[in-house]
Design an enzyme around this catalytic site. Structure first.
Site, PDB file in Angstrom:
ATOM      1  N   ARG A  82      -0.959   9.098 -10.172  1.00 35.63           N
ATOM      2  CA  ARG A  82      -0.956   7.868  -9.367  1.00 35.63           C
ATOM      3  C   ARG A  82      -0.347   6.683 -10.117  1.00 35.63           C
ATOM      4  NH1 ARG A  82      -4.205   7.426  -4.890  1.00 35.63           N
ATOM      5  NH2 ARG A  82      -4.536   5.221  -5.335  1.00 35.63           N
ATOM      6  N   ASP A 138       0.831  -1.214   0.000  1.00 33.18           N
ATOM      7  CA  ASP A 138       0.000   0.000   0.000  1.00 33.18           C
ATOM      8  C   ASP A 138       0.862   1.259   0.000  1.00 33.18           C
ATOM      9  OD1 ASP A 138      -2.426   1.316  -0.073  1.00 33.18           O
ATOM     10  OD2 ASP A 138      -2.650   1.371   2.109  1.00 33.18           O
ATOM     11  N   ARG A 176      -0.006   7.664  -2.786  1.00 34.79           N
ATOM     12  CA  ARG A 176       0.552   8.766  -1.983  1.00 34.79           C
ATOM     13  C   ARG A 176       2.006   9.049  -2.351  1.00 34.79           C
ATOM     14  NH1 ARG A 176      -1.126   6.111   3.351  1.00 34.79           N
ATOM     15  NH2 ARG A 176      -1.674   4.466   1.871  1.00 34.79           N
ATOM     16  N   ASN A 203     -11.035  -2.653  -4.718  1.00 37.63           N
ATOM     17  CA  ASN A 203     -10.346  -1.692  -5.593  1.00 37.63           C
ATOM     18  C   ASN A 203     -11.115  -1.464  -6.898  1.00 37.63           C
ATOM     19  OD1 ASN A 203      -7.004  -2.810  -4.618  1.00 37.63           O
ATOM     20  ND2 ASN A 203      -8.189  -1.087  -3.835  1.00 37.63           N
TER      21      ASN A 203
HETATM   22  C1  IPE Z   1      -5.186  -2.668   0.146  1.00 38.24           C
HETATM   23  O1  IPE Z   1      -4.969  -1.335  -0.089  1.00 38.24           O
HETATM   24  C2  IPE Z   1      -5.249  -3.401  -1.158  1.00 38.24           C
HETATM   25  C3  IPE Z   1      -3.981  -3.534  -1.864  1.00 38.24           C
HETATM   26  C4  IPE Z   1      -2.812  -3.173  -1.424  1.00 38.24           C
HETATM   27  C5  IPE Z   1      -4.068  -4.152  -3.154  1.00 38.24           C
HETATM   28  P1  IPE Z   1      -6.167  -0.274  -0.212  1.00 38.24           P
HETATM   29  O2  IPE Z   1      -5.535   1.035  -0.469  1.00 38.24           O
HETATM   30  O3  IPE Z   1      -7.153  -0.750  -1.195  1.00 38.24           O
HETATM   31  O4  IPE Z   1      -6.824  -0.359   1.240  1.00 38.24           O
HETATM   32  P2  IPE Z   1      -7.763   0.658   2.009  1.00 38.24           P
HETATM   33  O5  IPE Z   1      -8.843   1.073   1.055  1.00 38.24           O
HETATM   34  O6  IPE Z   1      -6.925   1.818   2.415  1.00 38.24           O
HETATM   35  O7  IPE Z   1      -8.262  -0.097   3.200  1.00 38.24           O
HETATM   36  C1  IPE Z   2      -1.646   0.195  -3.281  1.00 37.61           C
HETATM   37  O1  IPE Z   2      -1.474   1.544  -3.404  1.00 37.61           O
HETATM   38  C2  IPE Z   2      -1.892  -0.466  -4.586  1.00 37.61           C
HETATM   39  C3  IPE Z   2      -3.276  -0.859  -4.807  1.00 37.61           C
HETATM   40  C4  IPE Z   2      -4.243  -0.755  -3.964  1.00 37.61           C
HETATM   41  C5  IPE Z   2      -3.600  -1.376  -6.119  1.00 37.61           C
HETATM   42  P1  IPE Z   2      -2.701   2.555  -3.375  1.00 37.61           P
HETATM   43  O2  IPE Z   2      -3.114   2.799  -4.785  1.00 37.61           O
HETATM   44  O3  IPE Z   2      -3.759   2.117  -2.470  1.00 37.61           O
HETATM   45  O4  IPE Z   2      -1.968   3.837  -2.807  1.00 37.61           O
HETATM   46  P2  IPE Z   2      -2.515   4.869  -1.741  1.00 37.61           P
HETATM   47  O5  IPE Z   2      -2.977   4.080  -0.552  1.00 37.61           O
HETATM   48  O6  IPE Z   2      -3.644   5.589  -2.400  1.00 37.61           O
HETATM   49  O7  IPE Z   2      -1.357   5.731  -1.431  1.00 37.61           O
HETATM   50 MG    MG Z   3      -4.139   2.397  -0.497  1.00 34.24          MG
END
Ligand code: IPE
Ligand code: IPE
Ligand code: MG
Length: 233
Positions: A33, A20, A24, A68
């Site tokens: 992104r 995760d 950001r 997602n």
């Molecule tokens: C968890 O991250 C899923 C993956 C890393 C693929 P998210 O960014 O989807 O989780 P939440 O929404 O912050 O709980």
């Molecule tokens: C994790 O990074 C990857 C996936 C969930 C696919 P994020 O896309 O959730 O990144 P943040 O949490 O928005 O920074």
């Molecule tokens: Mg995330």
């Protein structure tokens, strides 16, 4: 050095990553992104290599959750295409390094070309035994448990814990010894809720694209200091 680390990690059979923080990471650099996700794939390559070098056999990575799918369409398209490109590009490497691919999640969701490369990577690596990469795609643990419960209905008698485990996507993989989540949030976000019963949890502030071999070693060192009691004294 690597030999010492291997000794330290000899009790670890499975490490899982909730990758995760890609978005950001990009935002803090004023980038779109998708460049965060791209860098995230680079990190994945570095980290999987480092994990296997430390003698750990199974790696699971949470790449795309069932939730997602609620993201904007262009981000979903980008993530799906990154998965496809990653598998296409890395397949030779998986074969050369004898890494078996596994997937968990509802794969019917993906377009045919992506399902084809998933099928191809399963088929061409299925005989490898010593290194396993399990990728969670369109995965949700609650769906996984429900699916197992529905499959269990076909059993004539009450099923055992072992039988129930065999109905999960991870039937060929032991539960994770460690689950590492980057990105600062302290939750599992529907990841391996059943398998996590006795996993050691690591919640790191570092964003996934910044995670590295060095960070991995810090986690492994900390894991070595933890006492796993499994309910005993
Ligand atoms: C968890 O991250 C899923 C993956 C890393 C693929 P998210 O960014 O989807 O989780 P939440 O929404 O912050 O709980
Ligand atoms: C994790 O990074 C990857 C996936 C969930 C696919 P994020 O896309 O959730 O990144 P943040 O949490 O928005 O920074
Ligand atoms: Mg995330």
């Amino acid at each position: 050095m690597l030999k010492d680390l291997k000794k330290q990690t000899s009790s670890i059979s499975h490490i899982a990553f909730i990758m995760d923080g890609n978005g950001r990471w990009a935002k803090s650099r004023l980038m779109p992104r998708k460049l965060g996700h791209k860098k995230g794939v680079e990190t994945l390559k570095e980290v999987t290599e480092a994990v296997y070098a430390r003698g750990i056999k199974h790696i699971s990575v949470y790449a795309f959750s069932s939730e997602n799918k609620q993201r904007p369409e262009d981000e979903i398209k980008n993530l799906v295409s990154l998965v496809k490109e990653y598998l296409k590009k890395e397949l030779e490497n998986f074969i050369e390094n004898e890494i078996r691919l596994e997937f968990m999640g509802d794969l019917d969701y993906f377009p045919k070309d992506t399902q084809d490369i998933i099928g191809d990577s399963l088929e061409k690596t299925k005989h490898f035994k010593n290194k396993v990469l399990n990728i969670a795609l369109n995965y949700g643990s609650q769906d996984e448990i429900l699916r197992a419960a529905n499959l269990a209905k076909k059993f004539p008698n009450e099923i055992t814990k072992e039988e129930f485990y065999s109905l999960l996507y991870t039937s060929n993989i032991p539960p994770p010894d460690l689950i590492v989540r980057t990105g600062g949030d302290k939750r599992l976000s529907n990841f391996m809720l059943y398998q996590a019963a006795y996993s050691e949890l690591f919640f790191l502030d570092i964003l996934w694209p910044d995670f590295s071999e060095t960070e991995l070693d810090k986690v492994l060192e900390e894991f070595g200091k933890r006492q796993r009691r499994f309910g005993k004294v």
